[in-house]
Design a protein around this motif. Structure first.
Motif, PDB file in Angstrom:
ATOM      1  N   GLN A 112       1.745 -34.564  70.919  1.00 54.69           N
ATOM      2  CA  GLN A 112       2.682 -34.124  71.942  1.00 54.69           C
ATOM      3  C   GLN A 112       2.731 -32.599  72.042  1.00 54.69           C
ATOM      4  O   GLN A 112       2.835 -32.040  73.136  1.00 54.69           O
ATOM      5  CB  GLN A 112       4.080 -34.664  71.635  1.00 54.69           C
ATOM      6  N   ALA A 113       2.661 -31.928  70.906  1.00 59.75           N
ATOM      7  CA  ALA A 113       2.699 -30.464  70.905  1.00 59.75           C
ATOM      8  C   ALA A 113       1.500 -29.885  71.639  1.00 59.75           C
ATOM      9  O   ALA A 113       1.630 -28.917  72.403  1.00 59.75           O
ATOM     10  CB  ALA A 113       2.754 -29.944  69.469  1.00 59.75           C
ATOM     11  N   GLU A 114       0.326 -30.453  71.417  1.00 61.47           N
ATOM     12  CA  GLU A 114      -0.872 -29.965  72.095  1.00 61.47           C
ATOM     13  C   GLU A 114      -0.768 -30.164  73.603  1.00 61.47           C
ATOM     14  O   GLU A 114      -1.126 -29.270  74.383  1.00 61.47           O
ATOM     15  CB  GLU A 114      -2.100 -30.691  71.543  1.00 61.47           C
ATOM     16  N   GLU A 115      -0.286 -31.332  74.013  1.00 62.62           N
ATOM     17  CA  GLU A 115      -0.153 -31.585  75.446  1.00 62.62           C
ATOM     18  C   GLU A 115       0.886 -30.667  76.074  1.00 62.62           C
ATOM     19  O   GLU A 115       0.682 -30.139  77.181  1.00 62.62           O
ATOM     20  CB  GLU A 115       0.230 -33.052  75.677  1.00 62.62           C
ATOM     21  N   ALA A 116       2.007 -30.463  75.381  1.00 66.06           N
ATOM     22  CA  ALA A 116       3.057 -29.597  75.920  1.00 66.06           C
ATOM     23  C   ALA A 116       2.584 -28.149  76.014  1.00 66.06           C
ATOM     24  O   ALA A 116       2.855 -27.458  76.998  1.00 66.06           O
ATOM     25  CB  ALA A 116       4.301 -29.696  75.048  1.00 66.06           C
ATOM     26  N   GLU A 117       1.871 -27.697  75.005  1.00 61.03           N
ATOM     27  CA  GLU A 117       1.368 -26.310  75.019  1.00 61.03           C
ATOM     28  C   GLU A 117       0.374 -26.114  76.158  1.00 61.03           C
ATOM     29  O   GLU A 117       0.426 -25.095  76.865  1.00 61.03           O
ATOM     30  CB  GLU A 117       0.706 -26.004  73.673  1.00 61.03           C
ATOM     31  N   ARG A 118      -0.488 -27.087  76.366  1.00 58.54           N
ATOM     32  CA  ARG A 118      -1.488 -26.965  77.425  1.00 58.54           C
ATOM     33  C   ARG A 118      -0.827 -26.979  78.807  1.00 58.54           C
ATOM     34  O   ARG A 118      -1.140 -26.141  79.660  1.00 58.54           O
ATOM     35  CB  ARG A 118      -2.503 -28.112  77.304  1.00 58.54           C
ATOM     36  N   ALA A 119       0.095 -27.899  79.014  1.00 57.98           N
ATOM     37  CA  ALA A 119       0.763 -27.983  80.310  1.00 57.98           C
ATOM     38  C   ALA A 119       1.592 -26.731  80.582  1.00 57.98           C
ATOM     39  O   ALA A 119       1.601 -26.198  81.702  1.00 57.98           O
ATOM     40  CB  ALA A 119       1.660 -29.227  80.350  1.00 57.98           C
ATOM     41  N   ASN A 120       2.274 -26.252  79.558  1.00 60.11           N
ATOM     42  CA  ASN A 120       3.103 -25.064  79.740  1.00 60.11           C
ATOM     43  C   ASN A 120       2.245 -23.828  79.994  1.00 60.11           C
ATOM     44  O   ASN A 120       2.587 -22.971  80.814  1.00 60.11           O
ATOM     45  CB  ASN A 120       3.979 -24.874  78.513  1.00 60.11           C
ATOM     46  N   ARG A 121       1.116 -23.737  79.293  1.00 58.00           N
ATOM     47  CA  ARG A 121       0.221 -22.576  79.470  1.00 58.00           C
ATOM     48  C   ARG A 121      -0.346 -22.544  80.891  1.00 58.00           C
ATOM     49  O   ARG A 121      -0.410 -21.483  81.514  1.00 58.00           O
ATOM     50  CB  ARG A 121      -0.895 -22.646  78.438  1.00 58.00           C
ATOM     51  N   PHE A 122      -0.752 -23.701  81.398  1.00 57.32           N
ATOM     52  CA  PHE A 122      -1.281 -23.748  82.765  1.00 57.32           C
ATOM     53  C   PHE A 122      -0.210 -23.371  83.786  1.00 57.32           C
ATOM     54  O   PHE A 122      -0.486 -22.648  84.760  1.00 57.32           O
ATOM     55  CB  PHE A 122      -1.813 -25.156  83.074  1.00 57.32           C
ATOM     56  N   ALA A 123       1.016 -23.847  83.548  1.00 57.73           N
ATOM     57  CA  ALA A 123       2.094 -23.523  84.484  1.00 57.73           C
ATOM     58  C   ALA A 123       2.408 -22.034  84.466  1.00 57.73           C
ATOM     59  O   ALA A 123       2.632 -21.423  85.522  1.00 57.73           O
ATOM     60  CB  ALA A 123       3.340 -24.327  84.128  1.00 57.73           C
ATOM     61  N   LEU A 124       2.426 -21.447  83.284  1.00 58.32           N
ATOM     62  CA  LEU A 124       2.672 -20.004  83.186  1.00 58.32           C
ATOM     63  C   LEU A 124       1.544 -19.213  83.836  1.00 58.32           C
ATOM     64  O   LEU A 124       1.778 -18.191  84.495  1.00 58.32           O
ATOM     65  CB  LEU A 124       2.831 -19.601  81.720  1.00 58.32           C
ATOM     66  N   ALA A 125       0.314 -19.692  83.662  1.00 53.29           N
ATOM     67  CA  ALA A 125      -0.825 -19.004  84.262  1.00 53.29           C
ATOM     68  C   ALA A 125      -0.745 -19.041  85.777  1.00 53.29           C
ATOM     69  O   ALA A 125      -1.053 -18.048  86.462  1.00 53.29           O
ATOM     70  CB  ALA A 125      -2.124 -19.635  83.780  1.00 53.29           C
ATOM     71  N   ARG A 126      -0.315 -20.201  86.317  1.00 50.63           N
ATOM     72  CA  ARG A 126      -0.209 -20.303  87.775  1.00 50.63           C
ATOM     73  C   ARG A 126       0.811 -19.317  88.329  1.00 50.63           C
ATOM     74  O   ARG A 126       0.717 -18.889  89.474  1.00 50.63           O
ATOM     75  CB  ARG A 126       0.188 -21.740  88.156  1.00 50.63           C
ATOM     76  N   ASN A 127       1.793 -18.980  87.514  1.00 49.15           N
ATOM     77  CA  ASN A 127       2.837 -18.062  87.965  1.00 49.15           C
ATOM     78  C   ASN A 127       2.630 -16.641  87.463  1.00 49.15           C
ATOM     79  O   ASN A 127       3.513 -15.797  87.611  1.00 49.15           O
ATOM     80  CB  ASN A 127       4.208 -18.576  87.509  1.00 49.15           C
ATOM     81  N   GLY A 128       1.471 -16.370  86.871  1.00 45.54           N
ATOM     82  CA  GLY A 128       1.153 -15.027  86.422  1.00 45.54           C
ATOM     83  C   GLY A 128       2.018 -14.530  85.284  1.00 45.54           C
ATOM     84  O   GLY A 128       2.278 -13.325  85.184  1.00 45.54           O
ATOM     85  N   LEU A 129       2.441 -15.419  84.402  1.00 43.49           N
ATOM     86  CA  LEU A 129       3.350 -15.033  83.325  1.00 43.49           C
ATOM     87  C   LEU A 129       2.720 -15.104  81.933  1.00 43.49           C
ATOM     88  O   LEU A 129       3.415 -14.926  80.942  1.00 43.49           O
ATOM     89  CB  LEU A 129       4.593 -15.939  83.347  1.00 43.49           C
ATOM     90  N   LEU A 130       1.431 -15.352  81.875  1.00 43.46           N
ATOM     91  CA  LEU A 130       0.773 -15.387  80.564  1.00 43.46           C
ATOM     92  C   LEU A 130       0.844 -14.012  79.900  1.00 43.46           C
ATOM     93  O   LEU A 130       0.575 -12.994  80.547  1.00 43.46           O
ATOM     94  CB  LEU A 130      -0.681 -15.829  80.704  1.00 43.46           C
ATOM     95  N   GLY A 131       1.180 -13.977  78.637  1.00 43.07           N
ATOM     96  CA  GLY A 131       1.249 -12.731  77.904  1.00 43.07           C
ATOM     97  C   GLY A 131       2.572 -12.018  78.020  1.00 43.07           C
ATOM     98  O   GLY A 131       2.794 -11.017  77.333  1.00 43.07           O
ATOM     99  N   GLY A 132       3.454 -12.531  78.853  1.00 45.80           N
ATOM    100  CA  GLY A 132       4.746 -11.889  79.018  1.00 45.80           C
ATOM    101  C   GLY A 132       5.798 -12.464  78.082  1.00 45.80           C
ATOM    102  O   GLY A 132       5.517 -13.289  77.205  1.00 45.80           O
ATOM    103  N   SER A 133       7.028 -12.031  78.297  1.00 44.16           N
ATOM    104  CA  SER A 133       8.116 -12.465  77.424  1.00 44.16           C
ATOM    105  C   SER A 133       8.410 -13.954  77.577  1.00 44.16           C
ATOM    106  O   SER A 133       8.793 -14.624  76.613  1.00 44.16           O
ATOM    107  CB  SER A 133       9.383 -11.658  77.719  1.00 44.16           C
ATOM    108  N   VAL A 134       8.215 -14.475  78.791  1.00 48.02           N
ATOM    109  CA  VAL A 134       8.441 -15.907  78.993  1.00 48.02           C
ATOM    110  C   VAL A 134       7.424 -16.714  78.211  1.00 48.02           C
ATOM    111  O   VAL A 134       7.741 -17.768  77.635  1.00 48.02           O
ATOM    112  CB  VAL A 134       8.381 -16.249  80.495  1.00 48.02           C
ATOM    113  N   ASN A 135       6.196 -16.228  78.186  1.00 46.01           N
ATOM    114  CA  ASN A 135       5.149 -16.883  77.409  1.00 46.01           C
ATOM    115  C   ASN A 135       5.512 -16.896  75.917  1.00 46.01           C
ATOM    116  O   ASN A 135       5.349 -17.906  75.222  1.00 46.01           O
ATOM    117  CB  ASN A 135       3.833 -16.156  77.623  1.00 46.01           C
ATOM    118  N   ILE A 136       6.042 -15.783  75.438  1.00 50.12           N
ATOM    119  CA  ILE A 136       6.445 -15.689  74.033  1.00 50.12           C
ATOM    120  C   ILE A 136       7.588 -16.661  73.748  1.00 50.12           C
ATOM    121  O   ILE A 136       7.584 -17.381  72.741  1.00 50.12           O
ATOM    122  CB  ILE A 136       6.861 -14.247  73.688  1.00 50.12           C
TER     123      ILE A 136
END
Length: 234
Positions: free
Chosen positions: A87-111
Motif C-alpha cells: 500500500q505504501a508503494e502504491e500511495a507514494e507512486r500515486a501521490n508523486r504523479f499527482a504532485l508532478a502534474r501540479n508542478g509541486l515535486l521537490g517543494g514543501s508539499v512534496n516533503i
C-alpha cells in the motif's frame, strides 16, 4: 444374649438367637460387602482419570506449541507487513504523479507528503506487529481452553487412549483455525485518503497564498471579478 440363653424361652432353637453362629462372639448379625465394592470402584475410577489426565498433559507437552506460537506470530506479521509495504508503494507512486502534474515535486508539499507517507507506513507496521502478537496469544488461549476442557472430561470416564486422541485432534483443530489469520491481511486501507495528491489539495487550501501570489491582491481588489460579480457560477 438371646432369651433362650437366659432361660426365659426354652429349647435350643437357633432361630431364637438370630443367625449368629457359636463361633461369632460379637459384631453385627449381617456383614455386608457393598462399601468395599464401592471403594474399589472409586479407586479404579480415580486411576483411570489420572491416567487420562497424564495422557492429555503429555500430548500437550510433546506438541511443541511454543515454537508454533512463534511461527504463527511471524507468519501473521510477515503477511500484514507485506500488505503495508504494498500500500505504501502504491500511495507514494500515486501521490508523486499527482504532485508532478501540479508542478509541486521537490517543494514543501512534496516533503509534507513524504512525511505523511512515512508516518502512516510506520503506523501500519506497528499495527502489523499488534495483529501478530494477538494472533499468537489467541492460539495459546485456544490451546489452554482445549486442555482445561479435556482435563475436566478426564473425570467423566474417558480413558488414556481416548484422552490422547482428543488432545491431538483439539490441537490440530486450533492450528487449522489459526491458519485463517495467516491467509488474509488485516491492516485495512492505510493510505486511501492520500490518493490523487490528497496532501497537495489540503496544503493548497490551507496555504493558498503560498502557491498563488496573486490571490491576496485579488481578494483586496474591489474590481476583481470574484468581488464584483453578483451572480453564481454554474
Amino acid at each position: 444374649m438371646c432369651l433362650s440363653e437366659i432361660g426365659i424361652i426354652g429349647g435350643g432353637d437357633v432361630r431364637a438367637c438370630g443367625r449368629r453362629s457359636h463361633y461369632q462372639k460379637s459384631g453385627p448379625l449381617y456383614k455386608g460387602g457393598g462399601s468395599d465394592k464401592a471403594a474399589r470402584l472409586e479407586a479404579q475410577r480415580r486411576e483411570i482419570a489420572e491416567a487420562a489426565r497424564e495422557a492429555i498433559l503429555e500430548e500437550f507437552a510433546d506438541a511443541g506449541r511454543e515454537s508454533l506460537y512463534n511461527q504463527h506470530r511471524d507468519a501473521v506479521y510477515d503477511l500484514n507487513t507485506q500488505e503495508v509495504n504494498r500500500q505504501a508503494e502504491e500511495a507514494e507512486r500515486a501521490n508523486r504523479f499527482a504532485l508532478a502534474r501540479n508542478g509541486l515535486l521537490g517543494g514543501s508539499v512534496n516533503i509534507d507528503a513524504n512525511e505523511e507517507l512515512n508516518r502512516r507506513t510506520n503506523e501500519g507496521l506497528m499495527q502489523a506487529q499488534g495483529l501478530a502478537d494477538d494472533a499468537a496469544a489467541s492460539l495459546r488461549t485456544q490451546d489452554e481452553n482445549t486442555k482445561n476442557s479435556l482435563l475436566s472430561m478426564a473425570n467423566n470416564g474417558i480413558n488414556a487412549a481416548q484422552a490422547s486422541q482428543l488432545a491431538s485432534e483439539g490441537l490440530k483443530a486450533n492450528l487449522q483455525n489459526a491458519a485463517a489469520n495467516e491467509a488474509v491481511a488485516q491492516v485495512g486501507n492505510l493510505f486511501g485518503d492520500m490518493q490523487n495528491a490528497y496532501l497537495y489539495n489540503q496544503a493548497v487550501k490551507q496555504n493558498a497564498n503560498l502557491y498563488n501570489p496573486y490571490l491576496a491582491q485579488q481578494q483586496k481588489d474591489p474590481t476583481a471579478p470574484q468581488n464584483s460579480y453578483g451572480g453564481t457560477v454554474s
